[in-house]
Design an enzyme around this catalytic site. Structure first.
Site, PDB file in Angstrom:
ATOM      1  N   GLU A 156      27.987  34.155  52.376  1.00  0.00           N
ATOM      2  CA  GLU A 156      29.022  34.992  51.749  1.00  0.00           C
ATOM      3  C   GLU A 156      29.984  34.087  50.989  1.00  0.00           C
ATOM      4  O   GLU A 156      30.256  32.976  51.440  1.00  0.00           O
ATOM      5  CB  GLU A 156      29.843  35.724  52.825  1.00  0.00           C
ATOM      6  CG  GLU A 156      29.043  36.655  53.705  1.00  0.00           C
ATOM      7  CD  GLU A 156      29.851  37.142  54.910  1.00  0.00           C
ATOM      8  OE1 GLU A 156      31.067  36.848  54.999  1.00  0.00           O
ATOM      9  OE2 GLU A 156      29.252  37.800  55.763  1.00  0.00           O
TER      10      GLU A 156
ATOM     11  N   LYS B 273      33.415  32.510  50.137  1.00  0.00           N
ATOM     12  CA  LYS B 273      34.616  32.348  50.953  1.00  0.00           C
ATOM     13  C   LYS B 273      35.818  32.720  50.079  1.00  0.00           C
ATOM     14  O   LYS B 273      36.203  31.965  49.184  1.00  0.00           O
ATOM     15  CB  LYS B 273      34.737  30.905  51.458  1.00  0.00           C
ATOM     16  CG  LYS B 273      35.872  30.713  52.449  1.00  0.00           C
ATOM     17  CD  LYS B 273      35.775  29.337  53.097  1.00  0.00           C
ATOM     18  CE  LYS B 273      36.768  29.154  54.227  1.00  0.00           C
ATOM     19  NZ  LYS B 273      38.152  29.297  53.814  1.00  0.00           N
TER      20      LYS B 273
ATOM     21  N   ASP C 139      39.464  33.423  48.771  1.00  0.00           N
ATOM     22  CA  ASP C 139      40.761  32.791  48.959  1.00  0.00           C
ATOM     23  C   ASP C 139      41.847  33.868  48.991  1.00  0.00           C
ATOM     24  O   ASP C 139      42.477  34.175  47.990  1.00  0.00           O
ATOM     25  CB  ASP C 139      41.010  31.797  47.815  1.00  0.00           C
ATOM     26  CG  ASP C 139      41.892  30.662  48.259  1.00  0.00           C
ATOM     27  OD1 ASP C 139      42.286  30.649  49.439  1.00  0.00           O
ATOM     28  OD2 ASP C 139      42.190  29.791  47.425  1.00  0.00           O
TER      29      ASP C 139
ATOM     30  N   TYR D 202      34.233  41.505  56.515  1.00  0.00           N
ATOM     31  CA  TYR D 202      33.136  40.570  56.729  1.00  0.00           C
ATOM     32  C   TYR D 202      32.881  40.173  58.184  1.00  0.00           C
ATOM     33  O   TYR D 202      31.977  39.402  58.456  1.00  0.00           O
ATOM     34  CB  TYR D 202      33.304  39.312  55.884  1.00  0.00           C
ATOM     35  CG  TYR D 202      34.648  38.606  56.034  1.00  0.00           C
ATOM     36  CD1 TYR D 202      35.075  38.142  57.265  1.00  0.00           C
ATOM     37  CD2 TYR D 202      35.453  38.397  54.930  1.00  0.00           C
ATOM     38  CE1 TYR D 202      36.289  37.496  57.400  1.00  0.00           C
ATOM     39  CE2 TYR D 202      36.675  37.746  55.053  1.00  0.00           C
ATOM     40  CZ  TYR D 202      37.089  37.302  56.287  1.00  0.00           C
ATOM     41  OH  TYR D 202      38.287  36.674  56.424  1.00  0.00           O
TER      42      TYR D 202
ATOM     43  N   LYS E  63      32.779  23.977  51.508  1.00  0.00           N
ATOM     44  CA  LYS E  63      33.928  23.976  50.598  1.00  0.00           C
ATOM     45  C   LYS E  63      33.539  23.418  49.234  1.00  0.00           C
ATOM     46  O   LYS E  63      32.888  22.374  49.150  1.00  0.00           O
ATOM     47  CB  LYS E  63      35.043  23.104  51.195  1.00  0.00           C
ATOM     48  CG  LYS E  63      35.821  23.785  52.308  1.00  0.00           C
ATOM     49  CD  LYS E  63      36.629  24.932  51.755  1.00  0.00           C
ATOM     50  CE  LYS E  63      37.826  25.327  52.582  1.00  0.00           C
ATOM     51  NZ  LYS E  63      38.814  24.343  52.839  1.00  0.00           N
TER      52      LYS E  63
ATOM     53  N   CYS F 108      65.231  23.833  17.086  1.00  0.00           N
ATOM     54  CA  CYS F 108      64.316  24.921  17.439  1.00  0.00           C
ATOM     55  C   CYS F 108      63.194  25.010  16.415  1.00  0.00           C
ATOM     56  O   CYS F 108      63.466  25.111  15.223  1.00  0.00           O
ATOM     57  CB  CYS F 108      65.100  26.229  17.480  1.00  0.00           C
ATOM     58  SG  CYS F 108      64.057  27.676  17.608  1.00  0.00           S
TER      59      CYS F 108
ATOM     60  N   CYS G 247      63.448  28.362  14.218  1.00  0.00           N
ATOM     61  CA  CYS G 247      64.487  28.672  13.228  1.00  0.00           C
ATOM     62  C   CYS G 247      65.231  27.443  12.718  1.00  0.00           C
ATOM     63  O   CYS G 247      66.038  27.562  11.804  1.00  0.00           O
ATOM     64  CB  CYS G 247      65.490  29.676  13.808  1.00  0.00           C
ATOM     65  SG  CYS G 247      66.582  28.976  15.050  1.00  0.00           S
TER      66      CYS G 247
ATOM     67  N   CYS H 119      67.530  27.088  22.213  1.00  0.00           N
ATOM     68  CA  CYS H 119      67.913  27.231  20.816  1.00  0.00           C
ATOM     69  C   CYS H 119      69.285  27.889  20.750  1.00  0.00           C
ATOM     70  O   CYS H 119      69.574  28.814  21.497  1.00  0.00           O
ATOM     71  CB  CYS H 119      66.865  28.110  20.124  1.00  0.00           C
ATOM     72  SG  CYS H 119      67.404  28.725  18.528  1.00  0.00           S
TER      73      CYS H 119
ATOM     74  N   CYS I 116      67.489  33.355  15.013  1.00  0.00           N
ATOM     75  CA  CYS I 116      66.190  32.834  15.419  1.00  0.00           C
ATOM     76  C   CYS I 116      65.180  33.978  15.550  1.00  0.00           C
ATOM     77  O   CYS I 116      65.399  34.910  16.322  1.00  0.00           O
ATOM     78  CB  CYS I 116      66.329  32.112  16.756  1.00  0.00           C
ATOM     79  SG  CYS I 116      64.768  31.429  17.326  1.00  0.00           S
TER      80      CYS I 116
HETATM   81  S1  IVH Z   1      34.470  34.613  58.746  1.00  0.00           S
HETATM   82  C1  IVH Z   1      34.810  33.098  62.999  1.00  0.00           C
HETATM   83  N1  IVH Z   1      33.952  35.123  56.232  1.00  0.00           N
HETATM   84  O1  IVH Z   1      38.235  31.667  55.897  1.00  0.00           O
HETATM   85  C2  IVH Z   1      34.632  33.391  61.559  1.00  0.00           C
HETATM   86  N2  IVH Z   1      35.967  34.044  56.778  1.00  0.00           N
HETATM   87  O2  IVH Z   1      38.395  29.173  57.456  1.00  0.00           O
HETATM   88  C3  IVH Z   1      35.873  33.853  60.937  1.00  0.00           C
HETATM   89  N3  IVH Z   1      37.392  33.609  54.826  1.00  0.00           N
HETATM   90  O3  IVH Z   1      40.539  32.746  58.267  1.00  0.00           O
HETATM   91  C4  IVH Z   1      35.910  33.981  59.489  1.00  0.00           C
HETATM   92  N4  IVH Z   1      36.043  34.479  53.330  1.00  0.00           N
HETATM   93  O4  IVH Z   1      40.572  33.894  56.024  1.00  0.00           O
HETATM   94  C5  IVH Z   1      34.818  34.599  57.123  1.00  0.00           C
HETATM   95  N5  IVH Z   1      33.366  35.684  54.058  1.00  0.00           N
HETATM   96  C6  IVH Z   1      34.218  35.155  54.929  1.00  0.00           C
HETATM   97  C7  IVH Z   1      35.450  34.606  54.520  1.00  0.00           C
HETATM   98  C8  IVH Z   1      36.293  34.054  55.477  1.00  0.00           C
HETATM   99  C9  IVH Z   1      37.212  33.899  53.521  1.00  0.00           C
HETATM  100  C10 IVH Z   1      38.575  32.916  55.372  1.00  0.00           C
HETATM  101  C11 IVH Z   1      39.265  33.661  56.484  1.00  0.00           C
HETATM  102  C12 IVH Z   1      39.307  32.718  57.637  1.00  0.00           C
HETATM  103  C13 IVH Z   1      39.063  31.401  56.996  1.00  0.00           C
HETATM  104  C14 IVH Z   1      38.353  30.459  57.951  1.00  0.00           C
END
Ligand code: IVH
Length: 718
Positions: free
Chosen positions: A130, A132, A134, A257, A345, A439, A442, A457, A463
């Site tokens: 999945e 991740k 932010d 998720y 990451k 500026c 002008c 300015c 202006c």
């Molecule tokens: S699963 C025990 N799935 O990542 C597993 N986390 O570093 C718990 N996050 O606090 C998390 N996308 O805020 C999971 N598809 C995803 C995610 C996800 C973002 C974040 C989440 C968590 C942090 C863990």
């Protein structure tokens, strides 16, 4: 007793019943002003008046402690500091994830799973991959298929109860369709899409700039407007609003998720669990993919990495979760992270390119902002050509020079930032950047007041970058007060090239025919529209205005209404003011000393005025305007010998020969202090038609009561 009469009563004189009524009224009134100030950025009263209300509330409470209300303003500190959020304990802790940064890290993760479960090396491990996201994770509790409450992650054990805010999310199912477990915690990520973030950010940046302009004119402003730096912070800030109504206006989304506590297991595999979530109406990330083995998992990371820039939301990696839930249960946790999942990451997206130029942009309020122009370069799949350099100190701090190799990063993957330069690559002869003192829009000089980071300015009236903003200010109700000339009409007139300066407004009559041809302005369907005629008539009525309004309308930095009034009272006539201001442009001159010594003006404001008058084109624009408009002398000269000088005056009821505003202004010009409520300290009460309780009270207190005619006579109004 009316509310106003109650308000005028001394705290010591209040009966218990009156005190209770007064506390109720104060609680409601203060709450209203709090909301105007904190939530709407639109305060209606001055800070001093607000403080007076709070003090009165405290004084009444001190005398009658038993009347302290549950909603008493003294129990709150502004709207911001209301209680905060209650704490909620998660059914099972919300954990974090270990990180993998390479194929080797990922192989080690798989090897550990096999070791722990005693699986042979050839046993294929199926995962779900999945993105991740932010954002910020939330825990949603459903009982008997209904959403009951939700919390942020907090410290992992307990988070903040943001139930009311979560309820505003369209993505959150309030009820689950059957079948569902009796009790289940669903976990997911609240986030904001990049485009929504950018739109909100742009609107906030503009609001912040407009606030700054009002502040610069010494007008009342609400609390500082924060411009969010990235989608994650924005989502977090939006979800953690004390007022759910604000959250409701923010474009937040939710991907589900994971699972927390569950009364029965709703699935055998993670893939099947995600399908349950979809069936229940949750949004599940469409990129989530079943991965048959390690090789497929590594491919997934590459595929998502390549697709990253094109996704509509920010991600900082991918998450791999072992598909079999029975294996997940056996693996359990080590420390704060599960053994069955890992985050891969992505590195921060950076690139190096060449700085071709530094352009200076001029904002609507005259702020000069430097912008880097770079050789186009791809950062995370997006071509970047421009980045803000914020201000001149930032350029100096990073020592960024034209021709330098610069390192770029997209903050939160969206906004390009220059992190620094590559010193070895500096071309020979590259010169430190000299921030322009004029500026670019002008040609007026641009100054940076001491202690400020922004250079501005000074060509406010001429202006082009600032024209519309200035014109809007000029016509405002408390400035020239031209009815029918709001923001929209000014923009139309400006776009049509009919109004470029304040004086142009007074020459609009020459363009009446053109204006009448515009849609919505003229009589299209045979019936002559009055819009143009009304507008021109409104403009004509403002050819004579009090000097203080005229000065305020010019929009000179730091010359708000109060300072404009001080100047008008001091210099009396436009001619005198203009001459003295020009003389005051010479530092050390007698006129400059005089200006700086006016009570309430001071040297810093004197400098702002001098900066305005030093600019020849500002003077020309001012004279052009003065040829169309006649500022009326400030008659305060007569104040000393006026019967009203230094006296307190209240107007009540409806005046027949002048508006309340005009009467009050006239009284102030004669040196009177005008107040709204009658007390022992009031010297005169001018009673118009249908005067109510204030007149009665004045009679009770034996105050001097004037009819409208008597007032006119004493004020010397013909
Ligand atoms: S699963 C025990 N799935 O990542 C597993 N986390 O570093 C718990 N996050 O606090 C998390 N996308 O805020 C999971 N598809 C995803 C995610 C996800 C973002 C974040 C989440 C968590 C942090 C863990």
């Amino acid at each position: 007793m009316t509310e106003a009469a109650l308000r005028a009563r001394a705290v010591d004189a209040l009966t218990e019943e009156e005190a209770a009524a007064e506390l109720a009224a104060l609680a409601a009134e203060i709450a209203r002003h709090d909301a105007l100030y904190h939530r709407q950025d639109a305060p209606e009263i001055s800070d001093a008046d607000y403080d007076a209300l709070v003090r009165r509330n405290r004084a009444v409470e001190a005398r009658f402690p038993e009347l302290l209300r549950a909603d008493s303003p003294s129990r709150r500190v502004g709207a911001e500091a209301a209680e905060g959020f209650a704490k909620l304990r998660h059914g099972v802790p919300m954990l974090s994830l270990d990180n993998a940064f390479s194929d080797a890290d990922f192989s080690e993760f798989c090897a550990r799973i096999r070791r722990f479960l005693g699986l042979p090396a050839e046993e294929r491990l199926a995962f779900v991959g999945e993105p991740k996201i932010d954002g910020l994770s939330v825990n949603l509790l459903y009982e008997a298929g209904r959403f009951v409450r939700g919390a942020t992650r907090g410290d992992g054990t307990e988070g903040e109860d943001v139930t009311q805010n979560l309820l505003t999310l369209a993505d959150l199912p309030k009820r689950l369709p059957t079948p569902f477990p009796t009790r289940i915690e669903i976990r997911g990520e609240v986030f904001c899409e990049k485009a929504d973030f950018l739109a909100f950010r742009a609107a906030q940046a503009q609001a912040a700039e407009e606030r700054e302009a009002r502040r610069a004119r010494s007008e009342k402003v609400g609390p500082a407007i924060t411009v969010p730096v990235n989608p994650r912070n924005f989502a977090a800030g939006s979800l953690r609003q004390l007022d759910p109504a604000i959250t409701a206006q923010r474009p937040l989304k939710l991907f589900a998720y994971a699972m927390g506590e569950a009364s029965e297991q709703p699935a055998e595999t993670h893939g099947a669990w995600l399908q349950r979530l979809r069936d229940w109406g949750f949004r599940v990330n469409p990129e989530s993919t079943a991965l048959a083995d390690e090789a497929a998992a590594l491919d997934f990371q590459q595929r998502i990495g390549a697709a990253r820039a094109g996704l509509s939301y920010d991600i900082d990696g991918v998450v791999y979760k072992l598909d079999r839930l029975d294996w997940q249960r056996r693996l359990g946790f080590v420390g704060r992270a599960p053994r069955w999942a890992i985050a891969w990451k992505f590195p921060a997206e950076q690139a190096t390119t060449v700085l071709l130029d530094i352009q200076i942009q001029v904002g609507r309020t005259g702020a000069l902002t430097p912008r880097a122009v770079m050789q186009p370069v791809g950062v995370g799949g997006v071509m970047v050509t421009h980045a803000s350099l914020h201000n001149e100190d930032e350029i100096a701090r990073k020592d960024v020079r034209i021709g330098d190799a610069v390192i770029l990063q997209r903050a939160g993957d969206v906004i390009p930032q220059i992190l620094g330069i590559v010193p070895e690559k500096r071309p020979e002869g590259a010169q430190p950047f000299v921030f322009p003192a004029v500026c670019p829009a002008c040609g007026s000089h641009a100054i940076r007041p001491e202690g400020e980071v922004v250079r501005r300015c000074t060509g406010g009236l001429i202006c082009p970058a600032q024209t519309v903003e200035r014109l809007i200010h000029f016509t405002r109700r408390n400035a020239m007060d031209i009815e029918g000339l709001g923001e929209e009409n000014i923009q139309t007139l400006f776009d049509a090239g009919l109004v470029k300066s304040p004086a142009d407004i007074f020459r609009l009559h020459a363009h009446a025919e053109v204006m009448r041809t515009w849609e919505g302005w003229g009589g299209k369907a045979g019936r002559e529209s009055k819009k143009v005629a009304n507008l021109l008539a409104a403009i004509e009525t403002r050819r004579r205005v009090p000097l203080e309004r005229f000065i305020f309308a010019l929009g000179i930095r730091r010359i708000g209404e109060a300072n404009a009034k001080l100047l008008a009272r001091h210099y009396h006539s436009f001619a005198e003011w203009r001459a003295k201001m020009i003389a005051a442009t010479t530092i050390g001159s007698e006129a400059r000393e005089e200006l700086g010594s006016i009570q309430g003006i001071g040297p810093a404001i004197a400098t702002e005025l001098a900066e305005f008058f030093v600019e020849a084109r500002n003077r020309a624009a001012l004279d052009d305007l003065a040829a169309e408009v006649t500022p009326e002398d400030s008659v305060v000269a007569a104040a000393a010998d006026s019967a009203f000088a230094g006296r307190t005056l209240v107007f009540t009821g409806t005046l027949q020969t002048m508006s309340r505003d005009e009467a009050e202004a006239q009284a102030e010009r004669l040196g009177a202090k005008v107040t709204k409520s009658v007390s022992k300290k009031t010297d005169f009460v001018v009673v118009g038609a249908e005067a109510g309780s204030k007149a009665t009270k004045a009679a009770e207190l034996g105050l001097r009561i004037l009819t409208e005619a008597e007032w006119r006579e004493m004020a010397g109004i013909a």
